[in-house]
Write a protein that holds these residues in place. Structure first.
Motif, PDB file in Angstrom:
ATOM      1  N   VAL A  27      -5.984  11.197   9.700  1.00 34.28           N
ATOM      2  CA  VAL A  27      -7.041  10.248   9.464  1.00 34.28           C
ATOM      3  C   VAL A  27      -7.972  10.809   8.679  1.00 34.28           C
ATOM      4  CG1 VAL A  27      -8.472   8.489  10.535  1.00 34.28           C
ATOM      5  CG2 VAL A  27      -6.357   8.793  11.400  1.00 34.28           C
ATOM      6  N   LEU A  28      -8.550  11.886   9.229  1.00 37.67           N
ATOM      7  CA  LEU A  28      -9.603  12.617   8.601  1.00 37.67           C
ATOM      8  C   LEU A  28      -9.370  12.960   7.334  1.00 37.67           C
ATOM      9  CD1 LEU A  28     -12.326  12.635   9.897  1.00 37.67           C
ATOM     10  CD2 LEU A  28     -11.919  15.008  10.439  1.00 37.67           C
ATOM     11  N   GLY A  29      -8.176  13.615   6.992  1.00 39.43           N
ATOM     12  CA  GLY A  29      -7.728  14.400   5.590  1.00 39.43           C
ATOM     13  C   GLY A  29      -7.575  13.132   4.788  1.00 39.43           C
ATOM     14  N   VAL A  30      -6.753  12.165   5.077  1.00 33.43           N
ATOM     15  CA  VAL A  30      -6.639  11.002   4.137  1.00 33.43           C
ATOM     16  C   VAL A  30      -7.835  10.078   3.684  1.00 33.43           C
ATOM     17  CG1 VAL A  30      -5.436   8.739   4.032  1.00 33.43           C
ATOM     18  CG2 VAL A  30      -4.057  10.719   4.879  1.00 33.43           C
ATOM     19  N   ALA A  31      -8.753   9.999   4.862  1.00 38.98           N
ATOM     20  CA  ALA A  31      -9.899   9.403   4.707  1.00 38.98           C
ATOM     21  C   ALA A  31     -10.794   9.962   3.723  1.00 38.98           C
ATOM     22  CB  ALA A  31     -10.740   9.136   5.918  1.00 38.98           C
ATOM     23  N   GLY A 311       2.562  10.129  11.315  1.00 40.84           N
ATOM     24  CA  GLY A 311       1.574  10.383   9.811  1.00 40.84           C
ATOM     25  C   GLY A 311       1.392   9.273   9.163  1.00 40.84           C
ATOM     26  N   LEU A 312       2.279   8.304   9.174  1.00 43.72           N
ATOM     27  CA  LEU A 312       2.059   6.918   8.433  1.00 43.72           C
ATOM     28  C   LEU A 312       0.904   6.233   9.138  1.00 43.72           C
ATOM     29  CD1 LEU A 312       5.780   5.965   7.465  1.00 43.72           C
ATOM     30  CD2 LEU A 312       3.911   6.781   5.999  1.00 43.72           C
ATOM     31  N   ALA A 313       1.143   6.302  10.365  1.00 36.49           N
ATOM     32  CA  ALA A 313       0.058   5.469  11.035  1.00 36.49           C
ATOM     33  C   ALA A 313      -1.338   6.061  10.623  1.00 36.49           C
ATOM     34  CB  ALA A 313       0.384   5.410  12.590  1.00 36.49           C
ATOM     35  N   GLY A 314      -1.486   7.414  10.882  1.00 33.00           N
ATOM     36  CA  GLY A 314      -2.558   8.121  10.620  1.00 33.00           C
ATOM     37  C   GLY A 314      -3.108   7.898   9.216  1.00 33.00           C
ATOM     38  N   THR A 315      -2.152   7.734   8.256  1.00 35.92           N
ATOM     39  CA  THR A 315      -2.608   7.765   6.698  1.00 35.92           C
ATOM     40  C   THR A 315      -2.949   6.210   6.653  1.00 35.92           C
ATOM     41  OG1 THR A 315      -0.610   8.940   6.149  1.00 35.92           O
ATOM     42  CG2 THR A 315      -1.425   7.375   4.483  1.00 35.92           C
ATOM     43  N   ALA A 316      -2.536   5.210   7.505  1.00 36.55           N
ATOM     44  CA  ALA A 316      -2.749   3.657   7.204  1.00 36.55           C
ATOM     45  C   ALA A 316      -4.352   3.699   7.851  1.00 36.55           C
ATOM     46  CB  ALA A 316      -2.252   2.842   8.061  1.00 36.55           C
ATOM     47  N   LEU A 317      -4.693   4.303   9.060  1.00 31.59           N
ATOM     48  CA  LEU A 317      -5.987   4.348   9.456  1.00 31.59           C
ATOM     49  C   LEU A 317      -7.014   5.229   8.480  1.00 31.59           C
ATOM     50  CD1 LEU A 317      -5.601   4.986  13.470  1.00 31.59           C
ATOM     51  CD2 LEU A 317      -6.693   3.252  12.182  1.00 31.59           C
ATOM     52  N   GLY A 318      -6.431   6.381   7.927  1.00 33.39           N
ATOM     53  CA  GLY A 318      -7.147   7.059   7.205  1.00 33.39           C
ATOM     54  C   GLY A 318      -7.362   6.228   5.877  1.00 33.39           C
ATOM     55  N   VAL A 319      -6.584   5.415   5.357  1.00 33.24           N
ATOM     56  CA  VAL A 319      -6.889   4.542   4.210  1.00 33.24           C
ATOM     57  C   VAL A 319      -7.977   3.743   4.344  1.00 33.24           C
ATOM     58  CG1 VAL A 319      -6.070   2.862   2.584  1.00 33.24           C
ATOM     59  CG2 VAL A 319      -4.568   4.947   3.116  1.00 33.24           C
ATOM     60  N   LEU A 320      -7.968   3.023   5.597  1.00 28.19           N
ATOM     61  CA  LEU A 320      -9.071   2.101   6.071  1.00 28.19           C
ATOM     62  C   LEU A 320     -10.265   2.687   6.187  1.00 28.19           C
ATOM     63  CD1 LEU A 320      -7.184   0.093   8.928  1.00 28.19           C
ATOM     64  CD2 LEU A 320      -7.735  -0.782   6.416  1.00 28.19           C
ATOM     65  N   PHE A 321     -10.514   3.855   6.995  1.00 26.52           N
ATOM     66  CA  PHE A 321     -11.802   4.739   6.872  1.00 26.52           C
ATOM     67  C   PHE A 321     -12.171   5.084   5.615  1.00 26.52           C
ATOM     68  CE2 PHE A 321     -10.351   5.372  11.593  1.00 26.52           C
ATOM     69  CZ  PHE A 321     -11.774   4.905  12.105  1.00 26.52           C
ATOM     70  N   GLY A 322     -11.142   5.594   4.868  1.00 29.59           N
ATOM     71  CA  GLY A 322     -11.377   5.782   3.406  1.00 29.59           C
ATOM     72  C   GLY A 322     -12.279   4.826   2.610  1.00 29.59           C
ATOM     73  N   ILE A 323     -11.680   3.736   2.722  1.00 24.77           N
ATOM     74  CA  ILE A 323     -12.627   2.573   2.070  1.00 24.77           C
ATOM     75  C   ILE A 323     -13.792   2.379   2.452  1.00 24.77           C
ATOM     76  CG2 ILE A 323     -12.256   0.112   1.546  1.00 24.77           C
ATOM     77  CD1 ILE A 323      -9.075   0.487   1.583  1.00 24.77           C
ATOM     78  N   ALA A 324     -13.839   2.371   3.833  1.00 25.39           N
ATOM     79  CA  ALA A 324     -15.342   2.251   4.332  1.00 25.39           C
ATOM     80  C   ALA A 324     -16.140   3.604   3.978  1.00 25.39           C
ATOM     81  CB  ALA A 324     -15.235   2.419   5.825  1.00 25.39           C
ATOM     82  N   LEU A 325     -15.647   4.630   3.996  1.00 27.88           N
ATOM     83  CA  LEU A 325     -16.153   5.953   3.481  1.00 27.88           C
ATOM     84  C   LEU A 325     -16.693   5.743   1.935  1.00 27.88           C
ATOM     85  CD1 LEU A 325     -17.121   8.664   4.383  1.00 27.88           C
ATOM     86  CD2 LEU A 325     -15.004   9.613   3.077  1.00 27.88           C
ATOM     87  N   ALA A 326     -15.577   5.286   1.042  1.00 27.17           N
ATOM     88  CA  ALA A 326     -15.965   5.022  -0.272  1.00 27.17           C
ATOM     89  C   ALA A 326     -17.147   4.036  -0.643  1.00 27.17           C
ATOM     90  CB  ALA A 326     -14.563   4.350  -1.011  1.00 27.17           C
ATOM     91  N   LYS A 327     -17.375   3.295   0.448  1.00 30.43           N
ATOM     92  CA  LYS A 327     -18.188   1.977   0.086  1.00 30.43           C
ATOM     93  C   LYS A 327     -19.693   2.875   0.066  1.00 30.43           C
ATOM     94  CE  LYS A 327     -15.836  -2.114   0.645  1.00 30.43           C
ATOM     95  NZ  LYS A 327     -15.409  -3.173   1.505  1.00 30.43           N
ATOM     96  N   GLY A 328     -19.952   3.642   1.089  1.00 31.64           N
ATOM     97  CA  GLY A 328     -20.907   4.526   1.211  1.00 31.64           C
ATOM     98  C   GLY A 328     -21.255   5.396   0.400  1.00 31.64           C
ATOM     99  N   MET A 329     -19.909   6.127  -0.177  1.00 32.32           N
ATOM    100  CA  MET A 329     -20.149   7.466  -1.101  1.00 32.32           C
ATOM    101  C   MET A 329     -20.601   6.646  -2.467  1.00 32.32           C
ATOM    102  SD  MET A 329     -19.839  10.114   0.599  1.00 32.32           S
ATOM    103  CE  MET A 329     -19.825  11.117  -0.908  1.00 32.32           C
ATOM    104  N   ALA A 330     -19.828   5.546  -2.759  1.00 37.06           N
ATOM    105  CA  ALA A 330     -20.201   4.966  -3.895  1.00 37.06           C
ATOM    106  C   ALA A 330     -21.629   4.646  -4.112  1.00 37.06           C
ATOM    107  CB  ALA A 330     -19.448   3.676  -4.200  1.00 37.06           C
ATOM    108  N   GLY A 331     -22.391   4.475  -3.146  1.00 36.74           N
ATOM    109  CA  GLY A 331     -23.674   4.361  -3.199  1.00 36.74           C
ATOM    110  C   GLY A 331     -24.331   5.648  -3.666  1.00 36.74           C
TER     111      GLY A 331
END
Lengths: 846, 224
Positions: A27-31, A311-331
């Motif tokens: 999750v962390l890596g993918v996020a 792995g796939l479940a972790g990836t899916a969660l990672g993507v969700l967290f990643g999008i949330a992270l992206a919103k913060g990081m974009a700013g």
């Protein structure tokens, strides 16, 4: 599939916490991967969208780096039959009384053939361009900007210009859409001739935007305009802009890639550890399945499928967290880039691209599968007869793998050989990989060695619990080696990043000490890097006459294309520079270098320019200005932090000749001995500050500003460090949770034969802390090696500067209690569950 | 002396199961008794309650006048460690520890000095005729040998009470007989109270007293 439903699903449900902890690494890596890339891409996409919106129907743009060019270029271009319309532009960021704005200086007479000004209300200033032209204080703003600040037509906006404080009148408000949405609406239109005065451009334009006649080929037109103007001009479609922006954000992309790969790599060990323990724990289940006719292949597939799903479940969660992270990081990224570009470039849409999702899924899945390969093989190899014998092989097998140590030795030797040939890029990276691999292969043996060394220490602290804790580590090295490896890798990452940051600060401080020797810096903005406004030379001449001033250096910094890449030219009087500053020399002879540069027979390249762009000492560079194309050798390479992409120092006279540009960005002011700095500063402000936009920064201010900017850049490094520490803690929690489950019976026996609850607790706590100590020891050792490689990577491919090796001892002091406390805290839950569970159940076999 | 007064044990779950139902029992110091009964009759539960591994739902279990229900977990552990030795059907040896280390474990938990621990463990392994295999791991031993290590561990502090749950249940007939002989031998030499839960009629009949449990109750108490 049926096996998955009947066997795997109930097991996963029973060990939900373990499943979640195992997935966490993925999750962390993918996020991180999805988050950082999405943020980067979104900001970049928004920037390109802005360029498109500002460009309107422009097909070709003519510029001369950031230096600008004489007005006659416009007429020459307009005279070409291929050109339907050509309009001059001045584009600069400015802070106004109402906030930061990107000001577009345009010629209203011709610009509307390129850009659509869709106004809110019909206004004569816009309907009749000559009126707009006649009123030099006119400003058109966007509806977004106006609404946010409750501004209407006729409102006044103040701005500090190169002609002093001026008040502008809003004469039009653009409807949302198209041009008005560029930079999130923080955009204003001004008459170009007014803009020339406001920004101190003299009689120059920043660029000319061109629309071609119908049927004219773009390539042919570009070739013709280029031939007309010469090599000192860049003639290209608007889409080519933003190179600098891309280069800046690509550093983020590379750094974030490294973090995500590391997080996934660490996650791999966590998964391996969990699966290895699960296989041991499920031996009897595997034995029953085998006895009932399941083939080895089916067992292997079962475990690999479990891993793939995880792995796939972790990836899916990672993507969700990643999008949330992206919103913060974009700013964060846009905020950071706004320091460089003047206006914040917000990302309106933060969505990952399909290729990114595919890559993230592939990474998550591959990591999980690779981690499970060995445990799955071991599961497939289970002997059903032995597995069904109760009381046999209930724990992970002890003993070390000699083959692994031999492989480690081979990798270490190969890495040492690679070190000898590390000047070749791929060999260097191969050697780096082999060094990490050596550490990974050696980790179990080293853990064992460390555990043995710790035994007397632990026994000394608490004879019973200490001995039991140490023995548990010694007797089952495989149970904890995965965690220790993960911990080691995480800490090595932390150490290398921390060391890199520390060394960078040290180098920067050293450089500032040398290069930033003036007492005062007279600039056009609060930030020393802003280049929107420029001074005429006359200001500097005036400052020279101020009492107490000994010397004034005129500095012009412009980004111009060198070898196709926008590079910062620093034009300064070399003779004067040489008197005050001896830049750290990387290559060349200082005396010759300054003499030749002063005579205009060569240029001085910064170390990062040379490294990042493959330029060598003595190489002749083509530096094309609008007036003259210079062919000058690099006569010296120095350490200079002026710009991330590197810089070229040349004599100011030479620059003026080739670029016909005598504007100044910064006056570096040296005071006479004994002069009162505050007094001189105030005199300059009093004399010139009222006439024009002018700031006087002290040496301390400039240093503080540079450190602040550097801190912001290192913000990402701190995020990486936080991720690495988090993964390390996660690894410990995971290992202890699975370890306690694995040892439930063992701990039950301990209690049955007289172990007090506190003894069991203390044993688990000490074991956890011992894992932390071993992980720390190995992590610091690998970190010391990795820091060397990180410094090299930074030098070769990231910043191009040799920043020196400085082991971050301070960070170790901070990290040690964090990791040991994390280990102890991670052990609290498992220890309680171990002592609170039913003894009878722990001792049961079915 | 072991005294059980009105001891019941129920397991709550989807369905309430009464494993022991108002058991009254007295076992004298130095006595050797077997507990028999069909599967699920409550024999092991009875042994677990006497050994302080589990707590009764109702009634009192008393060891030498000490009521176990009044003790907290640590006090109960101290009772186990000072008074009781356990022998399990599946040995419950720690697989990563050698024979010597397994036997040493209870002594370490008491905080004995290392040398004294090792000397006692060696002595006990000699007693169970495994003195030559001290460094072997449990996996390297036969079932009978493993049970002997477990017995040596149970005897490590020469406990006054030895509780054995199906000590021969996982062994072949000859090995089982050998282990039984060893337990009898130790009983006569050490004078401990020995309680053996068993399915094996021969084992049961070898003891001077046999307590029959059925449906959680003492069905028959035979003294020979």
């Amino acid at each position: 599939m049926i096996l998955l439903r009947l066997i795997s699903w109930p097991y996963a449900r029973k060990h939900l916490l373990r499943v979640v902890l195992t997935m966490a690494g993925i999750v962390l890596g993918v996020a991180v991967f999805v988050g950082m890339h999405t943020a980067n891409q979104s900001v970049l996409a928004a920037f390109h969208q802005t360029i498109d919106r500002i460009a309107g129907s422009t097909q070709v743009q003519v510029s001369s780096g950031e230096a600008g060019f004489e007005e006659d270029v416009l007429e020459r271009v307009r005279a070409l039959p291929e050109v339907r319309a050509a309009a001059p532009v001045i584009e600069a960021a400015a802070n106004t009384g109402q906030g930061n704005l990107l000001i577009l200086g345009v010629d209203m007479l011709g610009d509307r053939s390129l850009r659509n000004y869709d106004m809110e209300d019909s206004d004569e200033a816009i309907d009749e361009p000559l009126v707009f032209l006649a009123q030099a204080d006119s400003l058109i703003i966007t509806k977004t900007f106006a609404d946010e600040r409750h501004i209407t037509t006729g409102a006044k906006i103040s701005m500090r210009t190169m002609q002093g404080d001026q008040v502008f009148t809003v004469r039009g408000i653009m409807k949302p859409g198209g041009l008005a949405t560029a930079f999130g609406g923080s955009l204003a239109i001004m008459d170009i001739y007014a803009a020339q005065k406001v920004f101190g451009r003299g009689f120059k334009f920043d660029r000319v935007d061109i629309a071609l006649e119908d049927g004219v080929s773009l390539d042919a037109a570009i070739a013709k305009i280029q031939a007309l103007l010469g090599p000192g001009f860049q003639v290209e479609p608007p889409s080519s802009r933003g190179q600098q922006f891309e280069a800046t954000s690509s550093i983020y992309a590379l750094a974030s890639n490294l973090t995500s790969v590391f997080a996934l790599f660490i996650g791999m060990f966590i998964i391996y550890n969990t699966f290895a323990i699960a296989v041991t724990e499920r031996r009897s289940e595997i034995g029953i399945l085998r006895a009932l006719g399941a083939t080895r292949g089916q067992i292997r597939t079962l475990f690999l499928t479990e891993s793939a799903i995880s792995g796939l479940a972790g990836t899916a969660l990672g993507v969700l967290f990643g999008i949330a992270l992206a919103k913060g990081m974009a700013g964060y990224i846009s905020g950071l880039l706004s320091d460089v570009y003047g206006v914040a470039q917000g990302a309106s849409e933060v969505t990952p691209e399909p290729w990114l999702l595919a890559a993230a899924s592939a990474m998550g899945l591959a990591t999980s599968l690779i981690a499970a390969v060995l445990p799955a093989r071991s599961a497939a190899g289970v002997d059903p007869v032995k597995a069904l014998q109760k009381g046999r092989l209930q724990s992970l097998s002890a003993g070390e793998n000699r083959t692994r140590r031999l492989w480690a030795l081979a990798c270490a030797m190969a890495s040492a050989v690679a070190f000898l040939f590390s000047n070749i890029g791929w060999i260097f990276y191969g050697g780096y990989l082999l060094a990490v691999l050596t550490a990974v292969l050696l980790a179990p043996a080293m853990s064992l060695w460390f555990a043995k060394a710790l035994r007397p220490v632990l026994a000394g602290l608490r004879p019973v619990e200490g001995t039991l804790a140490a023995d548990s580590l010694i007797q089952s090295p495989r149970r904890t080696s995965g965690t220790i490896t993960a911990l080691m890798l995480s800490l090595a990452l932390v150490i290398s990043l921390g060391g890199l940051a520390r060394a960078s600060y040290d180098s920067l401080t050293e450089w500032m000490q040398i290069a930033l020797s003036p007492d005062l810096f007279v600039t056009t903005a609060e930030s020393i890097t802003a280049r929107s406004f420029v001074f005429p030379e006359s200001v500097g001449e005036g400052i020279r006459k101020v009492e107490g001033v000994q010397q004034v250096q005129f500095v012009r910094t412009v980004r111009v294309p060198v070898k196709g890449v926008p590079i910062m030219i620093v034009a300064i009087d070399i003779a004067s520079l040489a008197n005050h500053v001896k830049l750290p020399l990387v290559e060349g002879d200082a005396a010759t270098m300054y003499d030749e540069a002063e005579a205009g027979r060569g240029v001085i390249a910064s170390e990062n320019f040379a490294r990042l762009h493959g330029v060598r000492f003595g190489e002749v560079l083509e530096l094309a200005g609008p007036a003259e194309t210079l062919h000058l050798p690099i006569i010296g390479i120095v350490r200079d932090f002026s710009d991330q992409q590197g810089s070229i120092l040349m004599d100011r006279e030479l620059y003026i000749r080739a670029w016909r540009d005598n504007a100044v960005n910064v006056f570096r002011v040296y005071l006479k001995p004994g002069a009162d700095e505050a007094r001189v500063r105030q005199t300059i402000l009093d004399t010139y500050g009222s006439q024009q936009r002018l700031f006087v920064l002290t040496n301390k201010d400039v240093r503080a500003f540079i450190i602040r900017i550097t801190d912001q850049w290192f913000g990402l490094t701190y995020v990486q460090i936080a991720v690495a520490v988090l993964v390390a803690i996660l690894g410990i929690v995971n290992a202890l949770t699975v370890s306690i489950t694995d040892r439930r019976r063992e701990l039950g026996v301990l209690q049955a034969v007289g172990g007090l609850r506190n003894q069991i607790r203390h044993t688990i706590w000490m074991e956890a802390v011992a894992i932390g100590v071993i992980g720390l020891g190995l992590g610091l050792a690998l970190g010391a090696v990795q820091l060397y490689y990180s410094v090299e990577v930074a030098r070769r491919d990231l910043i191009g500067i040799e920043i020196g090796y400085a082991f971050p001892f301070q960070m170790v002091l901070i990290l040690t209690p964090i990791i040991l406390s994390a280990a102890l805290v991670a052990a609290l839950g498992p220890a309680e569950s171990a002592v609170r569970g039913s003894l009878v159940e722990a001792l049961e076999y079915e | 002396m072991i005294t059980l007064r009105g001891v019941s044990k129920t397991f709550e779950g989807k369905r309430k199961v009464t494993a022991l139902d108002h058991i009254d029992l007295t076992i004298e110091r130095g006595e050797m008794a077997s507990i028999v009964g069909p599967s699920g009759s409550g024999k092991s539960t009875l042994l677990n309650l006497i050994g302080g591994l589990d707590r009764a739902s109702a009634g009192e279990v008393e060891l030498d006048g000490q009521t176990l229900s009044s003790l907290n977990d640590d006090e109960l552990t101290k009772v186990r460690r000072d008074k009781i030795g356990f022998i399990f059907q599946f040995f419950n040896l720690l697989p990563t520890l050698s024979c010597l280390q397994n036997v040493s474990l209870p002594l370490h938990l008491r905080g004995w000095p290392r040398k004294k621990v090792e000397a006692r463990a060696q002595e006990l392994l000699d007693l169970v005729k495994l003195g030559a295999r001290v460094e072997h791991l449990p996996d390297e031993l036969s079932g009978g040998e493993r049970q002997r290590v477990a017995i040596a561990r149970a005897l490590s502090i020469y406990p006054p009470i030895l509780l054995a749950d199906e000590p021969t249940g996982n062994l072949d007939t000859n090995t089982g007989a050998e282990i039984l002989k060893l337990i009898h031998d130790l009983h006569s030499r050490l004078g401990a109270t020995v309680l053996i839960v068993t399915h094996d009629k021969a084992v049961a009949e070898s003891c001077p007293r046999t307590i029959h449990i059925r449906d959680g109750k003492v069905f028959e108490d035979v003294r020979r």
